[in-house]
Each structure stands twice: as structure tokens, then as C-alpha cells.
Design a protein around this motif. Structure first.
Motif, PDB file in Angstrom:
ATOM      1  N   GLU A   1     -12.061  45.034  21.595  1.00 28.70           N
ATOM      2  CA  GLU A   1     -11.682  45.044  23.088  1.00 28.70           C
ATOM      3  C   GLU A   1     -11.935  43.622  23.481  1.00 28.70           C
ATOM      4  O   GLU A   1     -10.948  43.248  24.156  1.00 28.70           O
ATOM      5  CB  GLU A   1     -12.680  46.061  23.522  1.00 28.70           C
ATOM      6  CG  GLU A   1     -12.878  46.062  25.139  1.00 28.70           C
ATOM      7  CD  GLU A   1     -13.715  46.786  25.773  1.00 28.70           C
ATOM      8  OE1 GLU A   1     -14.312  47.730  24.812  1.00 28.70           O
ATOM      9  OE2 GLU A   1     -14.232  46.619  26.699  1.00 28.70           O
ATOM     10  N   PHE A   2     -13.092  42.978  23.302  1.00 26.97           N
ATOM     11  CA  PHE A   2     -13.016  41.705  23.810  1.00 26.97           C
ATOM     12  C   PHE A   2     -11.935  40.818  23.265  1.00 26.97           C
ATOM     13  O   PHE A   2     -11.590  39.715  23.944  1.00 26.97           O
ATOM     14  CB  PHE A   2     -14.529  41.168  23.488  1.00 26.97           C
ATOM     15  CG  PHE A   2     -15.595  42.039  24.210  1.00 26.97           C
ATOM     16  CD1 PHE A   2     -15.756  42.097  25.326  1.00 26.97           C
ATOM     17  CD2 PHE A   2     -16.503  42.715  23.186  1.00 26.97           C
ATOM     18  CE1 PHE A   2     -16.648  42.982  26.058  1.00 26.97           C
ATOM     19  CE2 PHE A   2     -17.411  43.932  23.747  1.00 26.97           C
ATOM     20  CZ  PHE A   2     -17.388  43.828  25.134  1.00 26.97           C
TER      21      PHE A   2
ATOM     22  N   VAL B   1     -11.338  36.977  35.051  1.00 17.11           N
ATOM     23  CA  VAL B   1     -11.670  37.783  34.036  1.00 17.11           C
ATOM     24  C   VAL B   1     -12.699  37.068  33.346  1.00 17.11           C
ATOM     25  O   VAL B   1     -12.823  35.988  33.111  1.00 17.11           O
ATOM     26  CB  VAL B   1     -10.405  37.928  32.952  1.00 17.11           C
ATOM     27  CG1 VAL B   1     -10.750  38.363  31.778  1.00 17.11           C
ATOM     28  CG2 VAL B   1      -9.408  38.580  33.651  1.00 17.11           C
ATOM     29  N   GLY B   2     -13.842  37.810  32.700  1.00 16.21           N
ATOM     30  CA  GLY B   2     -14.744  37.392  31.861  1.00 16.21           C
ATOM     31  C   GLY B   2     -16.101  37.608  32.262  1.00 16.21           C
ATOM     32  O   GLY B   2     -17.020  37.529  31.257  1.00 16.21           O
ATOM     33  N   ASP B   3     -16.397  37.888  33.475  1.00 12.05           N
ATOM     34  CA  ASP B   3     -17.807  38.240  33.967  1.00 12.05           C
ATOM     35  C   ASP B   3     -17.884  39.887  34.044  1.00 12.05           C
ATOM     36  O   ASP B   3     -17.086  40.547  33.857  1.00 12.05           O
ATOM     37  CB  ASP B   3     -18.268  37.480  35.059  1.00 12.05           C
ATOM     38  CG  ASP B   3     -19.368  36.981  35.073  1.00 12.05           C
ATOM     39  OD1 ASP B   3     -20.438  37.757  34.884  1.00 12.05           O
ATOM     40  OD2 ASP B   3     -19.688  35.654  35.182  1.00 12.05           O
ATOM     41  N   ASP B   4     -18.972  40.054  34.814  1.00 10.01           N
ATOM     42  CA  ASP B   4     -19.153  41.695  35.112  1.00 10.01           C
ATOM     43  C   ASP B   4     -18.247  41.991  36.157  1.00 10.01           C
ATOM     44  O   ASP B   4     -17.861  43.127  36.191  1.00 10.01           O
ATOM     45  CB  ASP B   4     -20.678  41.971  35.401  1.00 10.01           C
ATOM     46  CG  ASP B   4     -21.419  41.756  34.168  1.00 10.01           C
ATOM     47  OD1 ASP B   4     -21.153  42.322  33.385  1.00 10.01           O
ATOM     48  OD2 ASP B   4     -22.546  41.079  34.216  1.00 10.01           O
TER      49      ASP B   4
ATOM     50  N   ILE C   1      -8.948  41.317  25.123  1.00  2.00           N
ATOM     51  CA  ILE C   1      -8.958  40.732  26.517  1.00  2.00           C
ATOM     52  C   ILE C   1      -8.803  39.470  26.520  1.00  2.00           C
ATOM     53  O   ILE C   1      -7.987  38.905  27.324  1.00  2.00           O
ATOM     54  CB  ILE C   1     -10.317  41.237  27.097  1.00  2.00           C
ATOM     55  CG1 ILE C   1     -10.512  42.565  27.232  1.00  2.00           C
ATOM     56  CG2 ILE C   1     -10.311  40.523  28.583  1.00  2.00           C
ATOM     57  CD1 ILE C   1     -11.861  43.132  27.604  1.00  2.00           C
TER      58      ILE C   1
ATOM     59  N   LEU D   1      -6.286  45.278  35.764  1.00  2.00           N
ATOM     60  CA  LEU D   1      -5.372  46.238  34.840  1.00  2.00           C
ATOM     61  C   LEU D   1      -6.554  47.018  33.998  1.00  2.00           C
ATOM     62  O   LEU D   1      -7.256  46.521  33.439  1.00  2.00           O
ATOM     63  CB  LEU D   1      -4.744  45.127  34.105  1.00  2.00           C
ATOM     64  CG  LEU D   1      -4.233  45.863  32.767  1.00  2.00           C
ATOM     65  CD1 LEU D   1      -3.120  46.813  33.129  1.00  2.00           C
ATOM     66  CD2 LEU D   1      -3.805  44.735  31.885  1.00  2.00           C
TER      67      LEU D   1
ATOM     68  N   GLY E   1      -9.269  40.836  36.587  1.00  2.00           N
ATOM     69  CA  GLY E   1     -10.098  41.723  35.725  1.00  2.00           C
ATOM     70  C   GLY E   1      -9.590  43.112  35.230  1.00  2.00           C
ATOM     71  O   GLY E   1      -8.531  43.217  35.521  1.00  2.00           O
ATOM     72  N   GLY E   2     -10.443  43.991  34.699  1.00  2.00           N
ATOM     73  CA  GLY E   2      -9.913  45.130  34.299  1.00  2.00           C
ATOM     74  C   GLY E   2     -10.573  46.028  33.321  1.00  2.00           C
ATOM     75  O   GLY E   2     -11.929  45.746  33.506  1.00  2.00           O
ATOM     76  N   ASP E   3     -10.199  46.872  32.568  1.00  4.69           N
ATOM     77  CA  ASP E   3     -10.893  47.405  31.549  1.00  4.69           C
ATOM     78  C   ASP E   3     -10.142  47.944  30.578  1.00  4.69           C
ATOM     79  O   ASP E   3      -8.772  47.970  30.835  1.00  4.69           O
ATOM     80  CB  ASP E   3     -11.301  48.825  32.479  1.00  4.69           C
ATOM     81  CG  ASP E   3     -12.576  49.390  31.665  1.00  4.69           C
ATOM     82  OD1 ASP E   3     -13.345  48.673  30.824  1.00  4.69           O
ATOM     83  OD2 ASP E   3     -13.151  50.525  31.801  1.00  4.69           O
ATOM     84  N   THR E   4     -10.541  48.236  29.329  1.00  6.14           N
ATOM     85  CA  THR E   4      -9.660  48.286  27.969  1.00  6.14           C
ATOM     86  C   THR E   4     -10.410  49.372  27.203  1.00  6.14           C
ATOM     87  O   THR E   4     -11.546  49.499  26.982  1.00  6.14           O
ATOM     88  CB  THR E   4      -9.485  47.193  27.378  1.00  6.14           C
ATOM     89  OG1 THR E   4      -9.192  46.189  28.152  1.00  6.14           O
ATOM     90  CG2 THR E   4      -8.568  47.104  26.065  1.00  6.14           C
TER      91      THR E   4
ATOM     92  N   PHE F   1      -5.092  39.052  28.061  1.00  9.40           N
ATOM     93  CA  PHE F   1      -5.504  39.099  29.446  1.00  9.40           C
ATOM     94  C   PHE F   1      -6.257  38.085  30.323  1.00  9.40           C
ATOM     95  O   PHE F   1      -6.532  38.400  31.356  1.00  9.40           O
ATOM     96  CB  PHE F   1      -5.859  40.489  29.544  1.00  9.40           C
ATOM     97  CG  PHE F   1      -4.821  41.675  29.167  1.00  9.40           C
ATOM     98  CD1 PHE F   1      -3.606  41.567  29.478  1.00  9.40           C
ATOM     99  CD2 PHE F   1      -5.129  42.532  28.026  1.00  9.40           C
ATOM    100  CE1 PHE F   1      -2.695  42.660  29.133  1.00  9.40           C
ATOM    101  CE2 PHE F   1      -4.377  43.217  27.455  1.00  9.40           C
ATOM    102  CZ  PHE F   1      -3.099  43.526  27.822  1.00  9.40           C
TER     103      PHE F   1
HETATM  104  P1  ADP Z   1     -18.086  45.745  31.379  1.00  7.69           P
HETATM  105  O1  ADP Z   1     -18.565  46.267  29.911  1.00  7.69           O
HETATM  106  O2  ADP Z   1     -19.153  45.091  32.056  1.00  7.69           O
HETATM  107  O3  ADP Z   1     -17.277  46.737  32.112  1.00  7.69           O
HETATM  108  P2  ADP Z   1     -15.666  44.780  30.104  1.00  7.69           P
HETATM  109  O4  ADP Z   1     -15.792  44.733  28.625  1.00  7.69           O
HETATM  110  O5  ADP Z   1     -14.779  46.113  30.497  1.00  7.69           O
HETATM  111  O6  ADP Z   1     -16.900  44.526  30.955  1.00  7.69           O
HETATM  112  O7  ADP Z   1     -14.623  43.807  30.477  1.00  7.69           O
HETATM  113  C1  ADP Z   1     -15.096  42.277  30.546  1.00  7.69           C
HETATM  114  C2  ADP Z   1     -14.433  41.400  31.178  1.00  7.69           C
HETATM  115  O8  ADP Z   1     -13.008  41.356  30.777  1.00  7.69           O
HETATM  116  C3  ADP Z   1     -14.541  41.888  32.673  1.00  7.69           C
HETATM  117  O9  ADP Z   1     -14.508  40.521  33.472  1.00  7.69           O
HETATM  118  C4  ADP Z   1     -13.411  42.694  33.019  1.00  7.69           C
HETATM  119  O10 ADP Z   1     -12.921  42.673  34.387  1.00  7.69           O
HETATM  120  C5  ADP Z   1     -12.275  42.135  31.785  1.00  7.69           C
HETATM  121  N1  ADP Z   1     -11.201  42.863  31.434  1.00  7.69           N
HETATM  122  C6  ADP Z   1     -11.467  43.892  30.749  1.00  7.69           C
HETATM  123  N2  ADP Z   1     -10.419  44.520  30.373  1.00  7.69           N
HETATM  124  C7  ADP Z   1      -9.197  43.747  30.871  1.00  7.69           C
HETATM  125  C8  ADP Z   1      -7.862  43.889  30.981  1.00  7.69           C
HETATM  126  N3  ADP Z   1      -7.253  44.995  30.174  1.00  7.69           N
HETATM  127  N4  ADP Z   1      -7.274  43.041  31.624  1.00  7.69           N
HETATM  128  C9  ADP Z   1      -7.955  41.981  32.397  1.00  7.69           C
HETATM  129  N5  ADP Z   1      -9.178  41.953  32.514  1.00  7.69           N
HETATM  130  C10 ADP Z   1      -9.848  42.613  31.802  1.00  7.69           C
END
Ligand code: ADP
Ligand code: MG
Length: 318
Positions: free
Chosen positions: A5-6, A27-30, A9, A88, A120-123, A13
């Protein structure tokens, strides 16, 4: 996906859109942090595209990325808010570098085209699903809603309606369009143009607006309901391509989705400003299709009056 996942990202992204602008932390922080210019309000919207429902799963990834952003941009345009950032949430069946790289290239091009930063986002792993949350800015109080249409207002739509629905019908083998119209309709389906250029006009003159995602008939009904009004629209005034006109296939304009044009209501006192707009924006013409009334919802078709009161757009749970 867990340990990939990391890397996903970071690789695809972490750096999309212009880093200058008012995202303080992306992107990259909480969480992300953004600055909102004084005297402005934040306008936020979210849309999901599901593989197999909103697009065939084998659609070109760059087209999926474009459309996922475009449909969100269209919502901001309808509110008269200028786009600023997006998030995203991506659910993928597998870590497919080829798919991811095409998707992120398409996303980057689109973000650059519309001056947007991915903050930011989630994957996750699962069936293909793309959710974008978009945020835009509007000078305080200048946003446009669905709620303020008044009897006597003119009802206008931008561009041409029905092309995306016709493009889908072509893709599904239901119609066989001539070559140049075919490419135009497929383009309307895959690459809808969010009508951001209308934002200043809407702020200045519109009493209400909506983007046409589910067909004119159903989307205008949302405005009428929210405003507590009715409407009378003229079928032959609806701007359509010559094929729809010749085949009398107006259902593509009234009932098919995905056009992402704007339908807005404007007090009749602004007729001059509408004409002026059309003079200077031939590629984003506003066409008058009827007027807001006290109550009822009718389509005039020659001598016939068709009652649209029970009209509905596309519904996911029917
Ligand atoms: P957490 O576990 O705190 O939810 P994540 O591992 O989901 O953190 O995400 C780490 C960082 O990457 C956060 O800043 C999040 O917004 C960003 N991020 C995660 N997925 C994506 C994506 N698909 N596109 C852009 N940013 C992303
Ligand atoms: Mg997370």
C-alpha cells in the motif's frame, strides 16, 4: 494489499497536481491541511465510480481517472465553486503496475488541466472502485444551490444533451451512428467536459443550478422539488445533435445520464446577459428550454402536453 500500500501511494499518488497553491500539507501524514482564503467558503463533494456499474472494468485506466475527476468537477461547477483540492479513495482487485501507472498518468494530466492538487486518500484491496472527494472555494455567500428557482425564471441548459447516452448506446451495439457523430458521442461519454467556465455566470445570474448527470428530466425535477416550483419545458427547444432530432430520439436527452452539462434557472430580467454570454462563449452556449412555473411539471411536444410529474432519473436501488 497491506505492505504494497505505502509503495503504491508513494509511487503513484504522492505528487499529483501543483504543490504551490494553498495545500499546506498533502499526501503522507495522518491528514491533510489546507488554507482557506479569507472571505471564502469551502464547498465539498464526493462521487464514486464502480467498475461494472459506472464503467466496464476493461475501460482504459486514464479514461476512468479523467471521468472520476470530471464528474466531481461538474458538481463544483453546478455550485459555482472553483476547484482546489481532491482526495482519492481507491479500491483495487490487485496490485497491477500497468493499470496503476496508466491511471496515475491520467489522473495527473487531468489534475494539471484543472489546476487541482491531490492531498490525500485511502488505498484498499477489493472490487474496483474509485471515490473522489473534491473541495472548491467560493466567495462567501456566492455559491448557487438547487433551492432558489422562482416562477418566471428561464430554464437554460449548456451545450448539447444526449450525446453521452447515445455514445453508450453505440458502445452497447444498440445504435450504429455515422463515423463523426460516433466519435463525438463516445468522447462525450468518456471525456465529459465539466462546465467550469460557467462559474462566473452562475455566481452572477443563476437562481438555481444542477449538473445533468442522470438526464435532464430527473435532474430538473430535483431543482423543482428543492425550490418548491414547477416547470414547463419545450421538447423541441432542447439542444440535441441532428441525429436525435431526425430520429425523434429525445429520450437520450431527457432520460439518459452522463452528459454533465449544467441546467440553471435565471430570472428573465437577465435575458440580455444570457445573449451576451452566448455571443462570447459559442462552445458553451446556454439554450433556453422553458420556464419555471408555480407548480406542475410538463413537457410541451407540439400540441401535446406530457406530464413529467412522476419522472425519475437513474436510481441505484430500483
Ligand atoms: P492511515 O493509516 O493514517 O489512514 P494511510 O496509510 O491510509 O494512512 O495513508 C497514508 C497517507 O497516504 C495519508 O496521507 C493518505 O491521505 C495518503 N493516501 C492513501 N491512499 C492514497 C491515495 N490513493 N491517493 C492519495 N493519497 C493517499
Ligand atoms: Mg487510511
Amino acid at each position: 494489499m497491506a505492505h504494497d500500500e505505502f509503495a503504491i501511494i508513494e509511487r503513484y499518488f504522492s505528487d499529483i497536481g501543483d504543490p504551490a497553491g494553498n495545500a499546506v500539507l498533502g499526501v503522507g501524514d495522518d491528514a491533510a491541511v489546507v488554507d482557506v482564503a479569507p472571505g471564502h467558503q469551502l464547498v465539498v463533494s464526493m462521487d464514486t465510480l464502480l467498475g461494472g456499474i459506472h464503467f466496464p472494468v476493461d475501460t482504459c485506466p486514464a479514461d476512468i481517472a479523467y471521468k472520476a475527476l470530471a464528474v466531481n468537477l461538474s458538481d463544483l461547477a453546478a455550485m459555482a465553486a472553483s476547484p482546489a483540492w481532491f482526495l482519492l479513495s481507491l479500491t483495487l482487485p490487485e496490485n497491477d503496475p500497468n493499470w496503476l501507472s496508466q491511471f496515475s498518468i491520467g489522473l495527473r494530466q487531468t489534475a494539471d488541466q484543472f489546476n487541482l492538487r491531490l492531498i490525500g486518500g485511502d488505498t484498499c484491496r477489493g472490487e474496483l472502485s474509485i471515490t473522489i472527494q473534491i473541495a472548491g472555494l467560493v466567495p462567501s455567500g456566492r455559491f448557487v444551490t438547487r433551492r432558489q428557482a422562482r416562477a418566471g425564471d428561464l430554464i437554460l441548459v449548456s451545450g448539447e444533451l444526449g450525446n453521452a447516452g447515445l455514445g453508450l448506446a453505440q458502445k452497447q451495439g444498440e445504435v450504429d451512428l455515422p463515423g463523426d457523430l460516433q466519435s463525438r458521442c463516445l468522447l462525450a461519454l468518456d471525456r465529459p467536459q465539466p462546465r467550469l467556465e460557467l462559474i462566473p455566470f452562475l455566481r452572477e445570474f443563476a437562481s438555481a443550478a444542477i449538473d445533468i448527470s442522470d438526464g435532464l428530466q430527473g435532474d430538473l425535477a430535483h431543482v423543482l422539488k428543492a425550490s418548491g416550483c414547477g416547470a414547463s419545458i419545450l421538447r423541441d427547444a432542447i439542444p440535441v445533435n441532428s441525429w436525435i432530432e431526425q430520429q425523434q430520439a429525445y429520450h437520450y436527452a431527457l432520460g439518459a445520464g452522463d452528459d454533465y452539462e449544467i441546467c440553471c434557472c435565471v430570472p428573465a430580467s437577465h435575458r440580455g446577459e444570457i445573449e451576451n454570454w452566448n455571443l462570447h462563449h459559442p462552445e458553451c452556449r446556454l439554450t433556453e428550454i422553458g420556464e419555471v412555473t408555480e407548480s406542475g411539471y410538463v413537457l410541451e411536444q407540439g400540441e401535446r402536453l406530457i406530464d413529467l410529474t412522476n419522472s425519475q432519473g437513474y436510481r441505484h436501488f430500483d
